[in-house]
Design a protein around this motif. Structure first.
Motif, PDB file in Angstrom:
ATOM      1  N   VAL A   1       7.604  -3.737  53.694  1.00  0.00           N
ATOM      2  CA  VAL A   1       6.470  -5.152  53.785  1.00  0.00           C
ATOM      3  C   VAL A   1       6.624  -6.260  54.983  1.00  0.00           C
ATOM      4  O   VAL A   1       7.965  -6.789  54.004  1.00  0.00           O
ATOM      5  CB  VAL A   1       6.160  -5.136  51.631  1.00  0.00           C
ATOM      6  N   ARG A   2       5.663  -6.167  55.191  1.00  0.00           N
ATOM      7  CA  ARG A   2       5.836  -7.503  55.758  1.00  0.00           C
ATOM      8  C   ARG A   2       4.162  -8.085  55.937  1.00  0.00           C
ATOM      9  O   ARG A   2       3.456  -7.095  56.560  1.00  0.00           O
ATOM     10  CB  ARG A   2       6.408  -7.206  57.666  1.00  0.00           C
ATOM     11  N   GLU A   3       4.132  -9.358  56.127  1.00  0.00           N
ATOM     12  CA  GLU A   3       2.975 -10.114  55.809  1.00  0.00           C
ATOM     13  C   GLU A   3       2.703 -10.278  57.333  1.00  0.00           C
ATOM     14  O   GLU A   3       3.159 -10.714  58.084  1.00  0.00           O
ATOM     15  CB  GLU A   3       3.173 -11.474  54.998  1.00  0.00           C
ATOM     16  N   LEU A   4       1.341  -9.510  57.646  1.00  0.00           N
ATOM     17  CA  LEU A   4       1.159  -9.360  59.147  1.00  0.00           C
ATOM     18  C   LEU A   4      -0.458  -9.919  58.876  1.00  0.00           C
ATOM     19  O   LEU A   4      -1.472  -9.270  58.561  1.00  0.00           O
ATOM     20  CB  LEU A   4       1.118  -7.734  60.438  1.00  0.00           C
ATOM     21  N   PRO A   5      -1.099 -11.049  60.143  1.00  0.00           N
ATOM     22  CA  PRO A   5      -2.158 -10.775  60.080  1.00  0.00           C
ATOM     23  C   PRO A   5      -2.956  -9.450  61.099  1.00  0.00           C
ATOM     24  O   PRO A   5      -2.674  -8.809  61.966  1.00  0.00           O
ATOM     25  CB  PRO A   5      -2.855 -11.616  61.548  1.00  0.00           C
ATOM     26  N   VAL A   6      -4.219  -9.157  60.128  1.00  0.00           N
ATOM     27  CA  VAL A   6      -5.089  -7.688  60.286  1.00  0.00           C
ATOM     28  C   VAL A   6      -6.378  -8.198  61.436  1.00  0.00           C
ATOM     29  O   VAL A   6      -6.761  -9.128  60.439  1.00  0.00           O
ATOM     30  CB  VAL A   6      -5.984  -7.445  59.225  1.00  0.00           C
ATOM     31  N   PRO A   7      -6.301  -7.648  62.627  1.00  0.00           N
ATOM     32  CA  PRO A   7      -7.520  -8.567  62.844  1.00  0.00           C
ATOM     33  C   PRO A   7      -8.934  -8.659  62.411  1.00  0.00           C
ATOM     34  O   PRO A   7      -9.280  -7.214  61.697  1.00  0.00           O
ATOM     35  CB  PRO A   7      -7.026  -7.553  64.734  1.00  0.00           C
ATOM     36  N   ALA A   8      -9.860  -8.773  62.646  1.00  0.00           N
ATOM     37  CA  ALA A   8     -11.458  -8.652  62.696  1.00  0.00           C
ATOM     38  C   ALA A   8     -12.162  -7.461  63.216  1.00  0.00           C
ATOM     39  O   ALA A   8     -12.209  -6.264  62.553  1.00  0.00           O
ATOM     40  CB  ALA A   8     -11.424  -9.801  63.430  1.00  0.00           C
ATOM     41  N   GLU A   9     -11.085  -6.392  64.294  1.00  0.00           N
ATOM     42  CA  GLU A   9     -11.646  -5.215  64.461  1.00  0.00           C
ATOM     43  C   GLU A   9     -10.485  -4.891  64.830  1.00  0.00           C
ATOM     44  O   GLU A   9      -9.580  -4.107  65.686  1.00  0.00           O
ATOM     45  CB  GLU A   9     -12.759  -5.916  65.918  1.00  0.00           C
ATOM     46  N   PRO A  10     -10.227  -3.766  63.423  1.00  0.00           N
ATOM     47  CA  PRO A  10      -8.737  -2.646  63.675  1.00  0.00           C
ATOM     48  C   PRO A  10      -8.407  -2.155  64.484  1.00  0.00           C
ATOM     49  O   PRO A  10     -10.033  -1.308  64.368  1.00  0.00           O
ATOM     50  CB  PRO A  10      -8.495  -3.148  62.356  1.00  0.00           C
TER      51      PRO A  10
END
Length: 283
Positions: free
Chosen positions: A181-190
Motif C-alpha cells: 500500500v502506497r499513497e500515489l496520485p490518481v490522474p484525472a483521466e486514469p
C-alpha cells in the motif's frame, strides 16, 4: 507487434505524454477498472529517477483498483527500450527480450481493495554499462486482472508471445515481488497503461592532460667589467702538462691570461702552477 511497441516507446520518449492507447494487448473482456500510477514531482510531472551506466535504480510502478469490487490478483507487463534494461530478479516474473526491448510479465497474487493505491516493492531498472545514446528513457507498464491473464494462458504464454525470435522467456532466480500500500496520485483521466521516467547520468568527459614541457634554465654569465676586447679564457694547466684545465673567467681574465702567456714564453710552466695555487689560497 514489436514495431507497434517501439512506436509507442518512441512517442512516450519524445512527447513525454500518454497520447496513445495500449497497443500491447487488448483486454476488451477485462471489466476491472485499473489505473497505472507513479510518483510526481513538485511541478506535477512524472518523477525522473537518475541512474548511472552500469547501475540500477528502483522505480515506482503503482496501481489502483477503481472498480466497485475487490480484485483478486493482478498482472503487469513492464517494458524498457534501448540503453535501459530489466534486471532479471523476481521469481513471479517472466522476463523476455525482443531486439532492443526488455520486458517482464509479473503476476501478483494479492487482493486489491477498492479505492486504495499500491506500488510494486522496489522494482529496479538498470542502465547498460556502455549506455551513451539516450539521456533519458521511459519504463512503460500496463496492468491487467489475473483473471484476464489466466484466460490468455498465464504469464508464461504472454511472455512467450512477446519474445523475439530465437529467445525464450524465463523467471528470475529470486523471491517474488509484491505490492504494498502506497499513497500515489490518481490522474484525472486514469488509464491502465502508464510510464515512469529514468534519466541517464553520464560521467564527466575527461579532458586530455597536457604533458609538462621542461624549460631550460639559463646559466647567468658574468659580464666583463672592462670594455677592452676579451681575450680567450685561460686554462689551468695540470702539473704533468697534459692540458685540459678549467677556463678562468671573471673581471681578472685578461690580466691572468697575460701573465700566464709571459711565463709560458719564458719556460716557467712550474711557476705558473705555483702562482695559481697561491692565488687560490689568498683569494
Amino acid at each position: 507487434m514489436t514495431f507497434r511497441l517501439r512506436a509507442l516507446g518512441a512517442i512516450l520518449l519524445t512527447a513525454g505524454v500518454l497520447a496513445v492507447p495500449s497497443v500491447a494487448h487488448a483486454a476488451d473482456a477485462d471489466t476491472a477498472k485499473l489505473a497505472a500510477l507513479t510518483e510526481l514531482d513538485s511541478d506535477g510531472k512524472v518523477t525522473s529517477y537518475p541512474v548511472k551506466p552500469g547501475e540500477s535504480v528502483p522505480v515506482v510502478l503503482g496501481v489502483a483498483n477503481l472498480g466497485t469490487e475487490p480484485l483478486p490478483g493482478v498482472v503487469v507487463n513492464v517494458r524498457v527500450v534501448n540503453d535501459v534494461d530489466l534486471p532479471k530478479e523476481f521469481g513471479n516474473c517472466q522476463y523476455y527480450v525482443d531486439s532492443n526491448l526488455d520486458g517482464a510479465w509479473c503476476e501478483i497474487d494479492r487482493e486489491l481493495a477498492v479505492g486504495k493505491t499500491y506500488a510494486l516493492a522496489s522494482f529496479p531498472v538498470a542502465a547498460a554499462a556502455q549506455a551513451r545514446a539516450h539521456r533519458w528513457s521511459s519504463v512503460i507498464f500496463q496492468w491487467y486482472s489475473k483473471a484476464w491473464a489466466d484466460r490468455q494462458g498465464g504469464i508464461e504464454a504472454l511472455a512467450k508471445a512477446d519474445s523475439g525470435r530465437g529467445t525464450t522467456p524465463a523467471p528470475g532466480p529470486g523471491a517474488d515481488i509484491d505490492l504494498t500500500v502506497r499513497e500515489l496520485p490518481v490522474p484525472a483521466e486514469p488509464r491502465a497503461i502508464g510510464f515512469a521516467r529514468v534519466k541517464l547520468v553520464l560521467p564527466p568527459t575527461s579532458e586530455p592532460t597536457a604533458t609538462p614541457t621542461a624549460t631550460a634554465t639559463a646559466t647567468p654569465t658574468a659580464t666583463p667589467a672592462t670594455t677592452e676586447p676579451t681575450a680567450a679564457p685561460a686554462t689551468t694547466e695540470p702539473a704533468d702538462g697534459s692540458g685540459g684545465g678549467l677556463p678562468v673567467t671573471g673581471s681578472q681574465t685578461a690580466t691572468v691570461a697575460g701573465i700566464g702567456a709571459a711565463l709560458l714564453l719564458g719556460g716557467a710552466g712550474a711557476l705558473v702552477v705555483a702562482r695559481r695555487r697561491r692565488r687560490s689560497f689568498t683569494a
